[in-house]
Design an enzyme around this catalytic site. Sequence first.
Site, PDB file in Angstrom:
ATOM      1  N   ASP A   1      45.789  47.643  32.629  1.00 24.76           N
ATOM      2  CA  ASP A   1      46.783  46.597  32.755  1.00 24.76           C
ATOM      3  C   ASP A   1      46.769  45.725  31.510  1.00 24.76           C
ATOM      4  O   ASP A   1      45.704  45.317  31.061  1.00 24.76           O
ATOM      5  CB  ASP A   1      46.459  45.723  33.970  1.00 24.76           C
ATOM      6  CG  ASP A   1      47.541  45.784  35.012  1.00 24.76           C
ATOM      7  OD1 ASP A   1      48.605  45.189  34.779  1.00 24.76           O
ATOM      8  OD2 ASP A   1      47.327  46.440  36.043  1.00 24.76           O
TER       9      ASP A   1
ATOM     10  N   ASP B   1      52.151  44.111  32.467  1.00 27.00           N
ATOM     11  CA  ASP B   1      52.423  43.163  33.549  1.00 27.00           C
ATOM     12  C   ASP B   1      53.620  42.250  33.226  1.00 27.00           C
ATOM     13  O   ASP B   1      53.700  41.699  32.123  1.00 27.00           O
ATOM     14  CB  ASP B   1      51.163  42.307  33.750  1.00 27.00           C
ATOM     15  CG  ASP B   1      51.189  41.494  35.018  1.00 27.00           C
ATOM     16  OD1 ASP B   1      51.261  42.090  36.100  1.00 27.00           O
ATOM     17  OD2 ASP B   1      51.127  40.241  34.926  1.00 27.00           O
TER      18      ASP B   1
ATOM     19  N   ASP C   1      33.621  48.198  42.174  1.00 25.78           N
ATOM     20  CA  ASP C   1      33.210  48.065  40.783  1.00 25.78           C
ATOM     21  C   ASP C   1      33.439  49.353  39.992  1.00 25.78           C
ATOM     22  O   ASP C   1      33.850  50.370  40.558  1.00 25.78           O
ATOM     23  CB  ASP C   1      31.744  47.614  40.706  1.00 25.78           C
ATOM     24  CG  ASP C   1      30.879  48.418  41.663  1.00 25.78           C
ATOM     25  OD1 ASP C   1      30.925  49.657  41.588  1.00 25.78           O
ATOM     26  OD2 ASP C   1      30.185  47.806  42.514  1.00 25.78           O
TER      27      ASP C   1
ATOM     28  N   ASP D   1      27.457  44.701  46.970  1.00 19.74           N
ATOM     29  CA  ASP D   1      27.666  43.253  47.008  1.00 19.74           C
ATOM     30  C   ASP D   1      29.023  42.940  47.647  1.00 19.74           C
ATOM     31  O   ASP D   1      29.490  41.809  47.629  1.00 19.74           O
ATOM     32  CB  ASP D   1      27.564  42.637  45.602  1.00 19.74           C
ATOM     33  CG  ASP D   1      28.628  43.170  44.653  1.00 19.74           C
ATOM     34  OD1 ASP D   1      29.378  44.094  45.050  1.00 19.74           O
ATOM     35  OD2 ASP D   1      28.721  42.672  43.513  1.00 19.74           O
TER      36      ASP D   1
ATOM     37  N   ASP E   1      32.401  50.225  46.186  1.00 22.95           N
ATOM     38  CA  ASP E   1      31.343  49.289  45.796  1.00 22.95           C
ATOM     39  C   ASP E   1      30.044  50.067  45.584  1.00 22.95           C
ATOM     40  O   ASP E   1      29.519  50.654  46.521  1.00 22.95           O
ATOM     41  CB  ASP E   1      31.197  48.257  46.927  1.00 22.95           C
ATOM     42  CG  ASP E   1      30.064  47.278  46.682  1.00 22.95           C
ATOM     43  OD1 ASP E   1      29.606  47.175  45.531  1.00 22.95           O
ATOM     44  OD2 ASP E   1      29.653  46.618  47.659  1.00 22.95           O
TER      45      ASP E   1
ATOM     46  N   GLU F   1      56.075  46.596  33.910  1.00 31.21           N
ATOM     47  CA  GLU F   1      56.454  46.036  35.205  1.00 31.21           C
ATOM     48  C   GLU F   1      57.576  45.053  34.919  1.00 31.21           C
ATOM     49  O   GLU F   1      57.370  44.053  34.242  1.00 31.21           O
ATOM     50  CB  GLU F   1      55.286  45.315  35.874  1.00 31.21           C
ATOM     51  CG  GLU F   1      55.651  44.879  37.288  1.00 31.21           C
ATOM     52  CD  GLU F   1      54.904  43.651  37.778  1.00 31.21           C
ATOM     53  OE1 GLU F   1      54.786  43.497  39.002  1.00 31.21           O
ATOM     54  OE2 GLU F   1      54.459  42.829  36.948  1.00 31.21           O
TER      55      GLU F   1
ATOM     56  N   ASN G   1      27.065  48.815  44.285  1.00 29.14           N
ATOM     57  CA  ASN G   1      25.787  48.093  44.392  1.00 29.14           C
ATOM     58  C   ASN G   1      25.724  47.192  45.622  1.00 29.14           C
ATOM     59  O   ASN G   1      24.907  46.273  45.694  1.00 29.14           O
ATOM     60  CB  ASN G   1      25.530  47.283  43.109  1.00 29.14           C
ATOM     61  CG  ASN G   1      26.635  46.250  42.893  1.00 29.14           C
ATOM     62  OD1 ASN G   1      27.682  46.298  43.536  1.00 29.14           O
ATOM     63  ND2 ASN G   1      26.398  45.301  42.001  1.00 29.14           N
TER      64      ASN G   1
ATOM     65  N   HIS H   1      49.531  47.261  44.455  1.00 25.67           N
ATOM     66  CA  HIS H   1      48.638  46.221  44.964  1.00 25.67           C
ATOM     67  C   HIS H   1      49.379  44.939  45.347  1.00 25.67           C
ATOM     68  O   HIS H   1      48.757  43.992  45.802  1.00 25.67           O
ATOM     69  CB  HIS H   1      47.589  45.909  43.895  1.00 25.67           C
ATOM     70  CG  HIS H   1      48.214  45.357  42.651  1.00 25.67           C
ATOM     71  ND1 HIS H   1      49.032  46.119  41.838  1.00 25.67           N
ATOM     72  CD2 HIS H   1      48.189  44.110  42.108  1.00 25.67           C
ATOM     73  CE1 HIS H   1      49.468  45.356  40.848  1.00 25.67           C
ATOM     74  NE2 HIS H   1      48.970  44.145  40.979  1.00 25.67           N
ATOM     75  N   ASP H   2      50.684  44.885  45.111  1.00 25.23           N
ATOM     76  CA  ASP H   2      51.475  43.693  45.450  1.00 25.23           C
ATOM     77  C   ASP H   2      52.345  43.894  46.684  1.00 25.23           C
ATOM     78  O   ASP H   2      53.011  42.956  47.133  1.00 25.23           O
ATOM     79  CB  ASP H   2      52.426  43.336  44.294  1.00 25.23           C
ATOM     80  CG  ASP H   2      51.698  42.854  43.051  1.00 25.23           C
ATOM     81  OD1 ASP H   2      50.598  42.308  43.174  1.00 25.23           O
ATOM     82  OD2 ASP H   2      52.257  43.038  41.944  1.00 25.23           O
TER      83      ASP H   2
HETATM   84  O1  TEU Z   1      53.273  40.969  39.567  1.00 29.89           O
HETATM   85  C1  TEU Z   1      54.458  40.302  39.300  1.00 29.89           C
HETATM   86  C2  TEU Z   1      55.430  40.021  40.391  1.00 29.89           C
HETATM   87  O2  TEU Z   1      56.432  39.426  40.123  1.00 29.89           O
HETATM   88  C3  TEU Z   1      55.235  40.330  41.801  1.00 29.89           C
HETATM   89  O3  TEU Z   1      55.005  41.615  42.113  1.00 29.89           O
HETATM   90  C4  TEU Z   1      54.311  39.281  42.315  1.00 29.89           C
HETATM   91  O4  TEU Z   1      53.002  39.685  42.333  1.00 29.89           O
HETATM   92  C5  TEU Z   1      54.635  38.747  43.656  1.00 29.89           C
HETATM   93  O5  TEU Z   1      54.557  39.717  44.611  1.00 29.89           O
HETATM   94  C6  TEU Z   1      55.920  37.974  43.634  1.00 29.89           C
HETATM   95  O6  TEU Z   1      56.286  37.606  44.887  1.00 29.89           O
HETATM   96  C7  TEU Z   1      52.310  41.100  38.584  1.00 29.89           C
HETATM   97  C8  TEU Z   1      51.047  41.675  39.161  1.00 29.89           C
HETATM   98  O7  TEU Z   1      51.293  42.963  39.647  1.00 29.89           O
HETATM   99  C9  TEU Z   1      50.526  40.747  40.208  1.00 29.89           C
HETATM  100  O8  TEU Z   1      49.424  41.258  40.902  1.00 29.89           O
HETATM  101  C10 TEU Z   1      50.186  39.444  39.532  1.00 29.89           C
HETATM  102  O9  TEU Z   1      49.831  38.489  40.484  1.00 29.89           O
HETATM  103  C11 TEU Z   1      51.353  38.903  38.706  1.00 29.89           C
HETATM  104  O10 TEU Z   1      52.005  39.888  37.933  1.00 29.89           O
HETATM  105  C12 TEU Z   1      50.866  37.870  37.733  1.00 29.89           C
HETATM  106  O11 TEU Z   1      50.095  38.458  36.740  1.00 29.89           O
HETATM  107 CA    CA Z   2      29.897  45.885  43.620  1.00 28.42          CA
END
Ligand code: TEU
Ligand code: CA
Length: 533
Positions: free
Chosen positions: A96, A189, A27, A23, A19, A242, A21, A311-312
């Site tokens: 993405d 995605d 960013d 907040d 971050d 993905e 700035n 991130h998932d």
């Molecule tokens: O993820 C798709 C996906 O099917 C999974 O990884 C999902 O996020 C979830 O964990 C299912 O249980 C992609 C992106 O990586 C995710 O962050 C998004 O939320 C999703 O698509 C929708 O765009």
């Molecule tokens: Ca920020």
Amino acid sequence: MGLKKDLVVYQVYPRSFKDSNDDGIGDIKGITSKLDYIKSLGVDVIWLSPVYCSPNDDNGYDISDYLNINPEFGNMRDMNKLISEANLRGLKIIMDLVINHTSDEHVWFKKSVANDPKYKDYYIWRDTPNNWTSFFGGKAWDKIGDKYYLHLFSKKQPDLNWHNPDVMEDIQKVMKFWLDKGIYGFRCDVINIIFKSSLENGKKHFVLTGKEHYHQQEGMHKILKQLRKDVLNHYDTFTVGETVMVTPKQANDLIYPENQELDMVFSFSHMEVDQISNKWFKTKFRPKKLMKVLSTWQEEVYWNANYLENHDQPRSISRFGDDKIYHKQSAKMLATLLMTLRGTPYIYQGQEIGMTNGDFKTMSEFQDVETHTIYKIAKKLGIPKSLRFKMMQKTSRDNARTPMQWTKQGGFSKVDPWLKQNPNTKNINVLDQEHDHDSILNYYRKLINIRKHTKVLRYGDFESILQSKSIYIFKRFDKKNEAIIILNMSRKAQKIKSICEGKLLISNIKKNEYNCVLSPYETRIYIKEISHD
Ligand code: TEU
Ligand code: CA
């Protein structure tokens, strides 16, 4: 794929990286300020999770304007600067590309709702819904006025209608816009569900009813070929799809060079080894299952996109390693696994210092739309509160989204961040690890460097040698060299037969390199010349 096989990718989740700035929200300027750090890892490509305009129902995966930057993250000038500063350092950026759906606040959707002649068929509207269910749980249809629209994710993420050629044209414009700015390509995605062949009712499925009508359809292959021909092939690009629920055969169909679709795809089989039927029901992790799945993909797939985190997903060390007693050893063991499998390695921010799952104590500390939706469904199913909460603690995507741990105090922001910082930043942070030559961070750097200089680790074939309850041994080989990778995936010392020949390239334990007893989570890479010609 030529040079592409040499690349190592680092994923940045902008909201949680840095971050600038104060907040509380990461960013673009924050990312730019850390480019030297990213470069110092030895990686080549940054995969940037979405930075486009978005009401953030799904943290940027609900895009309301593909051609502008989310003001929380900065503006287009900041983005141009990030791209040029990255390129100056020899780092490429992939973005993405979320084209299965947009935000319901996208102007296309607003016009579609208003029945605008051009936009009315940009999305999937019906008078009566079918029985399909959403990835985030519950029904895949919602009503506006007297019509229903399809959303395979949250109700603020309406699915685009890929039967409409205007959608294709508009998305191509988006891709060109960013490629012209100097980005290197896209992480596409949920790309293998974008084409809905029919809207018939689906076979009842525990979580995803309807998938046989949209998963991996012929229409999707056609779309990818067209994007490749009309757009991607006119630039030097990199694409990774993905692909949910994909099999090795389906992966190959998407990535064989002659098919002209994608360079590689993310699969999920190895993310399913510690679950029963769906990701909310975790079971004990058995290393042997992971070895088996990885070996299958190594043997059957043309080129893998290897990852243990994103991130998932919950943090790999909390899942496949030991985030307490053997924190350092198991993080290094997993690093070795990731960097020595055949394919392109993807490192997720914080993985390089062994960040663990978040420290969430109440439901209100979670931010993820998926976590809250599933929690409500679990309640309806009658799952007791304490169990429901435990399920969320283990599986929530927020585990991977806690702010990056730069210093003992956090160092992400001067104010309270948007998502709770893990208090273990006191002991797990970049600054401390910079100063410790034996740290996880420096081990990643060494490994990446070794890979860069060891052809057989990048291009060599794969052969599994041992998959026992806790020991995984495999070989990478070409005509000249052979690398043996040994991994103890358990917290117990293990004896192995004497196969420790060759020169020890790296290990996470300091001791006699020909010792046949492996310490907890010990890992070694040996290299041997097999021919002199
Ligand atoms: O993820 C798709 C996906 O099917 C999974 O990884 C999902 O996020 C979830 O964990 C299912 O249980 C992609 C992106 O990586 C995710 O962050 C998004 O939320 C999703 O698509 C929708 O765009
Ligand atoms: Ca920020």
